[in-house]
Design a protein around this motif. Structure first.
Motif, PDB file in Angstrom:
ATOM      1  N   LEU A   1       0.837  -1.255   0.138  1.00 34.86           N
ATOM      2  CA  LEU A   1       0.074  -0.022  -0.076  1.00 34.86           C
ATOM      3  C   LEU A   1       0.672   1.131   0.001  1.00 34.86           C
ATOM      4  O   LEU A   1       0.217   2.544  -0.059  1.00 34.86           O
TER       5      LEU A   1
ATOM      6  N   LYS B   1     -10.325  -0.774   0.702  1.00 41.13           N
ATOM      7  CA  LYS B   1     -10.910  -0.358  -0.734  1.00 41.13           C
ATOM      8  C   LYS B   1     -12.181   0.086  -0.391  1.00 41.13           C
ATOM      9  O   LYS B   1     -12.699   1.179  -1.332  1.00 41.13           O
ATOM     10  N   PHE B   2     -13.067  -0.581   0.442  1.00 45.71           N
ATOM     11  CA  PHE B   2     -14.419  -0.070   0.588  1.00 45.71           C
ATOM     12  C   PHE B   2     -14.549   1.192   1.607  1.00 45.71           C
ATOM     13  O   PHE B   2     -15.599   1.562   1.773  1.00 45.71           O
TER      14      PHE B   2
ATOM     15  N   LYS C   1      -7.193  -5.624   2.564  1.00 42.35           N
ATOM     16  CA  LYS C   1      -7.087  -4.687   1.296  1.00 42.35           C
ATOM     17  C   LYS C   1      -8.457  -4.462   0.881  1.00 42.35           C
ATOM     18  O   LYS C   1      -8.863  -3.058   0.308  1.00 42.35           O
ATOM     19  N   THR C   2      -9.351  -5.236   1.025  1.00 39.14           N
ATOM     20  CA  THR C   2     -10.729  -5.481   0.708  1.00 39.14           C
ATOM     21  C   THR C   2     -11.418  -4.371   1.436  1.00 39.14           C
ATOM     22  O   THR C   2     -12.279  -3.359   1.166  1.00 39.14           O
TER      23      THR C   2
ATOM     24  N   LEU D   1     -10.487   4.216   0.711  1.00 37.44           N
ATOM     25  CA  LEU D   1     -10.243   4.676  -0.465  1.00 37.44           C
ATOM     26  C   LEU D   1     -11.536   5.138  -1.204  1.00 37.44           C
ATOM     27  O   LEU D   1     -11.551   5.142  -2.407  1.00 37.44           O
ATOM     28  N   LYS D   2     -12.583   5.680  -0.446  1.00 38.98           N
ATOM     29  CA  LYS D   2     -13.817   6.062  -1.109  1.00 38.98           C
ATOM     30  C   LYS D   2     -13.675   7.253  -2.052  1.00 38.98           C
ATOM     31  O   LYS D   2     -12.949   8.135  -1.692  1.00 38.98           O
TER      32      LYS D   2
END
Length: 168
Positions: free
Chosen positions: A26, A163-164, A159-160, A167-168
């Motif tokens: 990351l 992501k949700f 990481k999922t 990193l919106k």
């Protein structure tokens, strides 16, 4: 906006291993809290504990406050960070708290207790700590990640989550 990830969990749950791998993927600065404590105290964790657990916890709180100021970082905390709610409160302001939940049996099978001051009394102590801390970890976590199979799976779960949520 939250710009850090803090991994919490029992000694031997995989915080440091996961943290190092994930921070590279990351592109985040990685901090191992015990290493940071040794740097700011000029003593080893073992030496700090020789002057009492409270002495170590004071340096741990100082480390939390300093690391909370870092940006774009991934912090692998010590297992007892949840013993002082002020630690979590400071970190939660700008950090996502992720509990690495590894079954106690898995930890017992492969944790090296020799370099861990709180575990010097043997694996029975680890079981007792697990019983004392498990619900606290769950209570303060923004996300709970199971680490009961391949470490890659735990990393992918984090990481999922990122992501949700991040990193919106």
């Amino acid at each position: 906006m939250k710009n850090k990830i803090v991994l919490i969990g029992m000694p031997g749950c995989g915080k440091t291993t996961i943290g190092k791998m994930l921070s590279k993927e990351l592109n985040l600065k990685f901090f191992d809290m015990d290493d940071y404590i040794e740097k700011i105290s000029s003593q080893t964790v073992t030496q700090l504990f020789e002057d009492g657990e409270e002495n170590f916890r004071n340096f741990e709180t100082l480390a939390c406050k300093e690391l909370a100021e870092m940006k774009n970082a991934l912090i692998s905390s010590g297992g007892g960070i949840i013993k002082r709610i002020e630690n979590i409160e400071v970190l939660k302001k700008e950090s996502w708290i992720i509990f690495i939940d590894r079954p106690i049996q898995n930890i017992l099978e492969d944790v090296d207790i020799s370099g861990r001051p709180l575990l010097k009394d043997g694996k029975e102590r680890l079981i007792k700590l697990y019983e004392e801390r498990y619900d606290l970890y769950k209570k303060v976590a923004d996300e709970i990640i199971k680490n009961d199979d391949e470490i890659r799976e735990a990393i992918n779960q984090i990481k999922t989550f990122i992501k949700f949520n991040i990193l919106k």
